[in-house]
Write a protein that holds these residues in place. Structure first.
Motif, short mmCIF file in Angstrom:
data_model
loop_
_atom_site.label_atom_id
_atom_site.label_comp_id
_atom_site.label_asym_id
_atom_site.label_seq_id
_atom_site.Cartn_x
_atom_site.Cartn_y
_atom_site.Cartn_z
N LYS A 1 0.87 -1.18 0.00
CA LYS A 1 0.00 0.00 0.00
C LYS A 1 0.90 1.22 0.00
O LYS A 1 1.94 1.24 0.66
CB LYS A 1 -0.86 -0.01 1.26
CG LYS A 1 -1.72 -1.25 1.37
CD LYS A 1 -3.19 -0.86 1.28
CE LYS A 1 -4.05 -2.07 0.97
NZ LYS A 1 -3.92 -3.14 1.92
N ALA A 2 0.49 2.28 -0.75
CA ALA A 2 1.27 3.50 -0.74
C ALA A 2 1.32 4.05 0.68
O ALA A 2 0.32 4.01 1.40
CB ALA A 2 0.63 4.51 -1.69
N GLY A 3 2.50 4.52 1.11
CA GLY A 3 2.74 4.90 2.51
C GLY A 3 1.72 5.89 3.07
O GLY A 3 1.70 7.06 2.70
N ALA A 4 0.88 5.42 3.99
CA ALA A 4 -0.07 6.31 4.64
C ALA A 4 0.66 7.04 5.77
O ALA A 4 1.53 6.47 6.40
CB ALA A 4 -1.23 5.50 5.20
N SER A 5 0.28 8.24 6.01
CA SER A 5 0.96 9.01 7.04
C SER A 5 0.65 8.42 8.42
O SER A 5 -0.50 8.20 8.76
CB SER A 5 0.52 10.46 6.97
OG SER A 5 0.70 11.06 8.22
N ALA A 6 1.70 8.20 9.17
CA ALA A 6 1.51 7.58 10.49
C ALA A 6 1.51 8.62 11.59
O ALA A 6 1.42 8.30 12.76
CB ALA A 6 2.61 6.56 10.73
N ASP A 7 1.60 9.90 11.17
CA ASP A 7 1.72 10.99 12.15
C ASP A 7 0.67 10.95 13.26
O ASP A 7 0.97 11.07 14.43
CB ASP A 7 1.61 12.34 11.45
CG ASP A 7 2.98 12.80 11.00
OD1 ASP A 7 3.92 11.98 11.16
OD2 ASP A 7 3.11 13.93 10.51
N LYS A 8 -0.60 10.77 12.79
CA LYS A 8 -1.72 10.83 13.72
C LYS A 8 -1.56 9.74 14.79
O LYS A 8 -1.69 9.98 15.98
CB LYS A 8 -3.03 10.63 12.97
CG LYS A 8 -4.10 11.59 13.45
CD LYS A 8 -5.29 11.71 12.54
CE LYS A 8 -5.92 10.45 12.11
NZ LYS A 8 -6.87 10.55 11.04
N GLN A 9 -1.21 8.54 14.29
CA GLN A 9 -1.05 7.40 15.20
C GLN A 9 0.05 7.64 16.20
O GLN A 9 -0.09 7.39 17.38
CB GLN A 9 -0.68 6.16 14.40
CG GLN A 9 -1.87 5.44 13.88
CD GLN A 9 -1.44 4.14 13.22
OE1 GLN A 9 -0.38 3.60 13.50
NE2 GLN A 9 -2.27 3.66 12.33
N ILE A 10 1.16 8.19 15.72
CA ILE A 10 2.32 8.36 16.61
C ILE A 10 1.95 9.29 17.76
O ILE A 10 2.33 9.04 18.90
CB ILE A 10 3.52 8.91 15.80
CG1 ILE A 10 4.00 7.85 14.82
CG2 ILE A 10 4.65 9.34 16.74
CD1 ILE A 10 5.02 8.29 13.85
N ARG A 11 1.15 10.32 17.47
CA ARG A 11 0.78 11.24 18.54
C ARG A 11 -0.11 10.55 19.59
O ARG A 11 -0.04 10.87 20.76
CB ARG A 11 0.07 12.47 17.94
CG ARG A 11 1.01 13.67 17.94
CD ARG A 11 0.35 14.89 17.34
NE ARG A 11 0.58 14.98 15.92
CZ ARG A 11 -0.36 15.12 14.99
NH1 ARG A 11 -1.62 15.16 15.33
NH2 ARG A 11 -0.04 15.20 13.73
N ALA A 12 -0.93 9.60 19.15
CA ALA A 12 -1.85 8.96 20.09
C ALA A 12 -1.17 7.91 20.98
O ALA A 12 -1.69 7.55 22.02
CB ALA A 12 -2.99 8.31 19.31
N VAL A 13 -0.02 7.42 20.54
CA VAL A 13 0.61 6.32 21.28
C VAL A 13 1.61 6.82 22.30
O VAL A 13 2.44 7.66 22.00
CB VAL A 13 1.32 5.37 20.27
CG1 VAL A 13 2.03 4.26 21.00
CG2 VAL A 13 0.31 4.79 19.30
N ARG A 14 1.50 6.33 23.52
CA ARG A 14 2.43 6.74 24.60
C ARG A 14 3.03 5.51 25.26
O ARG A 14 2.32 4.56 25.56
CB ARG A 14 1.68 7.51 25.68
CG ARG A 14 1.11 8.82 25.25
CD ARG A 14 1.81 9.99 25.96
NE ARG A 14 1.28 11.25 25.47
CZ ARG A 14 1.70 11.84 24.34
NH1 ARG A 14 2.65 11.29 23.63
NH2 ARG A 14 1.16 12.97 23.93
N PRO A 15 4.32 5.53 25.56
CA PRO A 15 4.88 4.41 26.32
C PRO A 15 4.37 4.42 27.76
O PRO A 15 3.96 5.46 28.26
CB PRO A 15 6.39 4.69 26.31
CG PRO A 15 6.59 5.78 25.33
CD PRO A 15 5.33 6.53 25.20
N VAL A 16 4.38 3.26 28.40
CA VAL A 16 3.84 3.15 29.76
C VAL A 16 4.94 2.71 30.71
O VAL A 16 5.80 1.90 30.34
CB VAL A 16 2.73 2.06 29.79
CG1 VAL A 16 1.99 2.06 31.12
CG2 VAL A 16 1.76 2.25 28.65
N ALA A 17 4.94 3.21 31.91
CA ALA A 17 5.93 2.78 32.90
C ALA A 17 5.58 1.38 33.38
O ALA A 17 4.40 1.03 33.46
CB ALA A 17 5.94 3.73 34.09
N LEU A 18 6.62 0.62 33.71
CA LEU A 18 6.41 -0.78 34.10
C LEU A 18 5.47 -0.88 35.29
O LEU A 18 4.60 -1.74 35.37
CB LEU A 18 7.78 -1.39 34.44
CG LEU A 18 7.83 -2.89 34.63
CD1 LEU A 18 7.39 -3.62 33.38
CD2 LEU A 18 9.24 -3.33 34.99
#
Ligand code: TYD
Ligand code: MG
Length: 452
Positions: free
Chosen positions: A41-58
């Motif tokens: 698939k032609a590269g869809a922008s992942a920008d939106k997703q990256i902003r929504a994802v946050r790492p979590v502390a253990l």
């Protein structure tokens, strides 16, 4: 817009390359690249997703108590590490005709008996064929539903709609995705399908068992990546002509991999063998030379086996040596040790060594059994049938320590053996068990003197 593109994949490790290469830079294997057409698939922008994802502390991760449920087969539960883990992906590999479909259909039967909803998806057999097999196995409840389908997108939709608690996919090599143009069973199809099932298992919290065929070399057909992707890899093995089957854990994210489950193929499906030692020793000849009982460990389980050897004069200059169920090189080595340390003229003899029952064992603790079986046949004298032995034999003829000596002794005692020959170093004072005479030996010469 999707565009078709040709990519070369390494069948061993899944390395991708735009051109063919003789040696894979990833795993250094030769001649493993295969050509496949994939559509990207032609590269869809992942920008939106990256902003929504946050790492979590253990510390912030909530622990849910891991609730396993039983497959209804204690032997399978043991190999899985104590039952089926919800939201896991289990790969069951094995040779064709070994009984993978039968085992999983029986798991379906047991699960549906516990009112767990199961969906059995077959890409290999028709509904009538499955019904025929089910009739041999026994009664089923309505919690089991069946589907004959190979289209990945359709299957994905059905699973999302029906939300069964467990799904069986028979087999991964027949599944295909419309998004990929290569044929079913190819590296990219298998990879795509496994990825999709992994996603389903984790998102919906269901357990998915997938069946994978094994190639001649004994690995799951398709890429090795398949094994890397799934949570658990089980191999179902055994001789197709012998009745017993062994289920072995090769990889397990939720438990140890050194457990085995033993089954027997019967008229009406697979039955569990709860005491493998008794099973392996049934049919052992009485007063025959070249037959010795040894004890090997499979995981935490001791299994008593009959080691057989036949040593006879060679008619050719070059003696024949074969080993069935154990390593031929190891047998050659042990014969060389005997030749040198006991001054036997074994180089003039053919030797055939066999582990009775068709089981395969490569544990060094079997060495002493092999050595004594060879000697017993060479000298034409029988080893007492109530004697067992275990121990590793070194190049100078010394008998070396093995682990879990106590478990082995207890298993032997349970089955009525009265004498046990073991490495002297493994024998400590507190290990005296009633009813079984323990003889510690330091080298092969001592062992021979004790029992022949
Ligand atoms: P199957 O489960 O079809 O093997 P796989 O899916 O691994 O290819 O196993 C089939 C073999 O088992 C077949 O040769 C017939 C035998 N069998 C029995 O002996 N008893 C039974 O009750 C069943 C169902 C199969
Ligand atoms: Mg099958």
């Amino acid at each position: 817009m999707a565009r078709a593109k040709t990519i070369y994949f390494c069948q061993e490790c899944g390395y991708e390359s735009s051109k063919w290469m003789g040696q894979c830079p990833g795993c250094r294997q030769w001649n493993t690249f295969v050509e496949e057409t994939v559509e990207r698939k032609a590269g869809a922008s992942a920008d939106k997703q990256i902003r929504a994802v946050r790492p979590v502390a253990l510390a912030d991760i909530e622990m849910k108590r891991e609730e396993r449920f039983t497959s209804g087969f204690p032997e399978l539960d043991r190999v899985l590490g104590g039952g089926i883990v919800p939201a896991s992906l289990v790969l069951v590999g094995g040779d064709p005709g070994i009984g993978k479909s039968t085992l999983l259909l029986q798991v379906c039967q047991k699960l549906s008996g516990q009112r767990i909803s199961v969906l059995y998806i077959s890409g290999e057999e028709s509904l009538t064929q499955i019904k025929l097999r089910a009739q041999r196995i026994g009664e089923f409840t309505d919690s089991l539903t069946l589907l004959c389908e190979t289209n990945l997108e359709t299957i994905d939709g059905v699973i999302r709609r029906e939300k069964p608690q467990a799904v069986i996919i028979d087999s991964i090599q027949t599944m295909y995705s419309e998004n990929i143009s290569s044929s079913p069973g190819s590296v990219s199809q298998v990879r795509e399908a496994t990825g999709a099932f992994m996603q389903l298992a984790k998102v919906l919290g269901i357990t998915i068992f997938i069946v994978g065929h094994v190639t001649k070399e004994g690995v799951v057909a398709g890429p090795r990546v398949l094994e890397h992707m799934v949570d658990t890899v089980l191999y179902f093995e055994g001789d197709r002509h012998a009745a017993y089957r062994i289920l072995r854990g090769v990889k397990n994210r939720f438990g140890s991999t050194n457990e085995i489950g033993v089954f027997e193929m019967r008229e009406r499906g697979l039955a569990e063998v709860t005491n493998p030692s008794e099973y392996m020793l049934s049919g052992k000849p009485k007063d025959a030379s070249g037959s010795v009982v040894a004890c090997a460990m499979e995981g935490t389980r001791p299994i008593l086996l009959e080691v057989q050897a036949l040593v006879c004069r060679s008619n050719f200059g070059f003696p024949r040596r074969t080993a069935d169920g154990t390593d031929t090189n190891r047998v050659n080595l042990l014969m060389a040790v005997l030749e040198k340390r006991l001054n036997l003229r074994l180089s003039e003899c053919d030797a055939y060594v066999n582990i009775a029952g068709g089981i395969k064992m490569n544990e060094p603790a079997l060495d002493l059994g092999i050595v004594l079986a060879i000697l017993s046949s060479y000298k034409e004298c029988c080893v007492d049938e109530k004697t067992i032995c275990f121990g590793e034999v070194g190049l100078s003829g010394e008998v070396r320590a093995v682990n879990m000596a106590k478990q082995r002794i207890l298993e032997a005692r349970k089955l009525g053996f009265t004498t046990c020959i073991l490495p002297k170093v493994s024998l400590d004072a507190q290990m005296q068990a009633d009813g079984i005479h323990l003889i510690g030996v330091e080298n092969v010469q001592q062992a021979v003197r004790k029992i022949l």
